[in-house]
Design a protein around this motif. Structure first.
Motif, PDB file in Angstrom:
ATOM      1  N   LYS A 236       0.843  -1.215  -0.113  1.00 40.69           N
ATOM      2  CA  LYS A 236      -0.084  -0.011   0.254  1.00 40.69           C
ATOM      3  C   LYS A 236       1.034   1.194   0.003  1.00 40.69           C
ATOM      4  CE  LYS A 236      -4.075  -1.789   2.066  1.00 40.69           C
ATOM      5  NZ  LYS A 236      -4.949  -1.669   3.338  1.00 40.69           N
ATOM      6  N   THR A 237       1.796   1.028   0.892  1.00 43.28           N
ATOM      7  CA  THR A 237       2.879   2.336   0.818  1.00 43.28           C
ATOM      8  C   THR A 237       4.419   1.809   0.371  1.00 43.28           C
ATOM      9  OG1 THR A 237       3.493   1.917   3.043  1.00 43.28           O
ATOM     10  CG2 THR A 237       1.403   3.400   2.616  1.00 43.28           C
ATOM     11  N   ILE A 238       5.253   2.798   0.240  1.00 38.67           N
ATOM     12  CA  ILE A 238       6.669   2.287  -0.143  1.00 38.67           C
ATOM     13  C   ILE A 238       7.332   1.579   0.891  1.00 38.67           C
ATOM     14  CG2 ILE A 238       9.067   3.232  -0.513  1.00 38.67           C
ATOM     15  CD1 ILE A 238       7.315   3.577  -3.051  1.00 38.67           C
ATOM     16  N   ASP A 239       6.913   2.133   2.303  1.00 33.39           N
ATOM     17  CA  ASP A 239       7.401   1.300   3.497  1.00 33.39           C
ATOM     18  C   ASP A 239       6.930  -0.165   3.480  1.00 33.39           C
ATOM     19  OD1 ASP A 239       8.955   3.470   4.418  1.00 33.39           O
ATOM     20  OD2 ASP A 239       7.287   4.424   5.783  1.00 33.39           O
ATOM     21  N   ASP A 240       5.641  -0.444   3.160  1.00 32.03           N
ATOM     22  CA  ASP A 240       4.923  -1.619   3.410  1.00 32.03           C
ATOM     23  C   ASP A 240       5.817  -2.518   2.358  1.00 32.03           C
ATOM     24  OD1 ASP A 240       3.278  -0.851   4.925  1.00 32.03           O
ATOM     25  OD2 ASP A 240       1.574  -0.368   3.507  1.00 32.03           O
TER      26      ASP A 240
ATOM     27  N   ASN B  26       5.167   4.600  -7.401  1.00 33.80           N
ATOM     28  CA  ASN B  26       4.666   5.112  -6.357  1.00 33.80           C
ATOM     29  C   ASN B  26       3.478   4.820  -6.220  1.00 33.80           C
ATOM     30  OD1 ASN B  26       6.622   6.951  -4.654  1.00 33.80           O
ATOM     31  ND2 ASN B  26       6.814   8.002  -6.769  1.00 33.80           N
ATOM     32  N   PRO B  27       2.832   4.656  -5.254  1.00 28.90           N
ATOM     33  CA  PRO B  27       1.281   4.213  -4.962  1.00 28.90           C
ATOM     34  C   PRO B  27       0.329   5.413  -5.486  1.00 28.90           C
ATOM     35  CG  PRO B  27       2.146   4.992  -2.647  1.00 28.90           C
ATOM     36  CD  PRO B  27       3.535   4.810  -3.667  1.00 28.90           C
ATOM     37  N   SER B  28      -0.832   5.035  -6.010  1.00 26.09           N
ATOM     38  CA  SER B  28      -1.838   6.177  -6.423  1.00 26.09           C
ATOM     39  C   SER B  28      -3.193   5.619  -6.037  1.00 26.09           C
ATOM     40  CB  SER B  28      -1.785   6.495  -7.872  1.00 26.09           C
ATOM     41  OG  SER B  28      -2.017   5.060  -8.669  1.00 26.09           O
ATOM     42  N   LYS B  29      -4.131   6.400  -5.506  1.00 28.31           N
ATOM     43  CA  LYS B  29      -5.211   6.152  -5.032  1.00 28.31           C
ATOM     44  C   LYS B  29      -6.166   6.140  -6.098  1.00 28.31           C
ATOM     45  CE  LYS B  29      -4.756   8.607  -0.697  1.00 28.31           C
ATOM     46  NZ  LYS B  29      -5.328   9.956  -0.051  1.00 28.31           N
ATOM     47  N   GLY B  30      -5.995   6.610  -7.413  1.00 28.73           N
ATOM     48  CA  GLY B  30      -7.051   6.545  -8.300  1.00 28.73           C
ATOM     49  C   GLY B  30      -8.092   7.019  -8.304  1.00 28.73           C
ATOM     50  N   LEU B  31      -9.304   6.726  -8.999  1.00 29.53           N
ATOM     51  CA  LEU B  31     -10.348   7.645  -9.353  1.00 29.53           C
ATOM     52  C   LEU B  31     -11.407   7.704  -7.930  1.00 29.53           C
ATOM     53  CD1 LEU B  31     -12.220   9.590 -11.260  1.00 29.53           C
ATOM     54  CD2 LEU B  31     -13.351   7.469 -11.957  1.00 29.53           C
ATOM     55  N   PHE B  32     -11.746   8.611  -7.221  1.00 25.21           N
ATOM     56  CA  PHE B  32     -12.361   8.893  -6.139  1.00 25.21           C
ATOM     57  C   PHE B  32     -11.634   8.153  -4.878  1.00 25.21           C
ATOM     58  CE2 PHE B  32     -15.601   8.900  -9.461  1.00 25.21           C
ATOM     59  CZ  PHE B  32     -15.928  10.144  -9.418  1.00 25.21           C
ATOM     60  N   GLY B  33     -10.262   8.114  -5.031  1.00 26.60           N
ATOM     61  CA  GLY B  33      -9.633   7.328  -4.200  1.00 26.60           C
ATOM     62  C   GLY B  33      -9.712   5.787  -3.911  1.00 26.60           C
ATOM     63  N   PHE B  34     -10.416   5.148  -5.044  1.00 28.24           N
ATOM     64  CA  PHE B  34     -10.490   3.708  -5.008  1.00 28.24           C
ATOM     65  C   PHE B  34     -10.381   3.136  -6.264  1.00 28.24           C
ATOM     66  CE2 PHE B  34     -13.705   0.136  -5.279  1.00 28.24           C
ATOM     67  CZ  PHE B  34     -12.893  -0.734  -4.345  1.00 28.24           C
TER      68      PHE B  34
ATOM     69  N   LYS C 123      -3.304   2.034  -7.525  1.00 27.88           N
ATOM     70  CA  LYS C 123      -2.073   1.183  -7.484  1.00 27.88           C
ATOM     71  C   LYS C 123      -1.252   1.029  -6.438  1.00 27.88           C
ATOM     72  CE  LYS C 123      -1.599   2.135 -12.871  1.00 27.88           C
ATOM     73  NZ  LYS C 123      -0.947   2.721 -13.853  1.00 27.88           N
ATOM     74  N   PRO C 124      -0.694   0.013  -6.196  1.00 26.71           N
ATOM     75  CA  PRO C 124       0.244  -0.009  -4.987  1.00 26.71           C
ATOM     76  C   PRO C 124       1.477   0.349  -5.320  1.00 26.71           C
ATOM     77  CG  PRO C 124      -0.083  -2.249  -6.205  1.00 26.71           C
ATOM     78  CD  PRO C 124      -0.954  -1.209  -7.002  1.00 26.71           C
TER      79      PRO C 124
END
Length: 206
Positions: free
Chosen positions: A9-13, A36-44, A48-49
């Motif tokens: 979910k994050t770089i650290d993860d 880098n992670p991205s939330k996408g449309l409406f955060g869902f 992308k992880p």
């Protein structure tokens, strides 16, 4: 050098997942962020992880063995490597047939090879680690030979009442002589000359 890619979910993860798989701490690896992670449309939708490439750094001993393998392979010498990791240094013992060529006259070739290996594996390294090379237990046999020689020459110096000067030795072998005779009350030792021709003098106390 080992490389794996991980997502999270994050770089650290993602990095922590790689560290867990390698079983090492953060300072033992290099991390390359691939995405880098991205939330996408409406955060869902379409999120992308994080994706990372984690590179496990080789230890000085591993680097030394790899260098030695290249050398012995070029010489067509079948060798088995036994690595003994100590707290502040590593001992690499080479085992096989017809390895006398790697020892040389009184260990001169072995000492030269050890010097070059240490230069190579510690180049650009912030944490230096001493690598000691041995061939079929040669150094232990040499140490025992020098200890016997030290006692024999100390007795000779005592009987004749004069100094005995040994042939030039490296610092490691000189240390063996000094240590072997340090308990003798009527004998003392010292070194004279410049490297690589520095010699030990065994002298009776008067």
């Amino acid at each position: 050098m080992k490389v794996i890619e991980k997502t999270g979910k994050t770089i650290d993860d993602a990095v922590n997942a790689a560290l867990a798989e390698f079983g090492v701490s953060r300072e033992k690896v290099e991390v390359e962020i691939l995405e880098n992670p991205s939330k996408g449309l409406f955060g869902f939708f379409g999120s992308k992880p994080a994706r990372v490439k984690v590179i496990l750094q080789s230890s000085p001993s591993e680097n030394a063995v790899n260098l030695l393998k290249n050398i012995v392979n070029a010489m067509d010498l079948p060798v088995v490597f036994d690595v003994d990791e100590k707290e502040t240094f590593s001992i690499i013992n080479l085992q096989g047939k017809d390895l006398g060529i790697l020892i040389g006259r009184r260990g001169e070739t072995l000492d030269a090879l050890q010097y070059l290996i240490n230069l190579s594996v510690n180049k650009n390294s912030t944490e230096r680690r001493k690598i000691i090379l041995d061939v079929e237990g040669y150094r232990k046999r040499r140490e025992e030979t020098l200890q016997r020689l030290a006692v024999k020459l100390a007795n000779k110096a005592r009987q004749k009442g004069r100094n005995i000067v040994l042939e030039p030795m490296n610092s490691q072998e000189r240390r063996i002589i000094h240590t072997a005779l340090q308990s003798f009350d009527d004998i003392y030792t010292f070194s004279e000359g410049e490297e690589p021709y520095r010699k030990i003098v065994i002298s009776p106390k008067k």
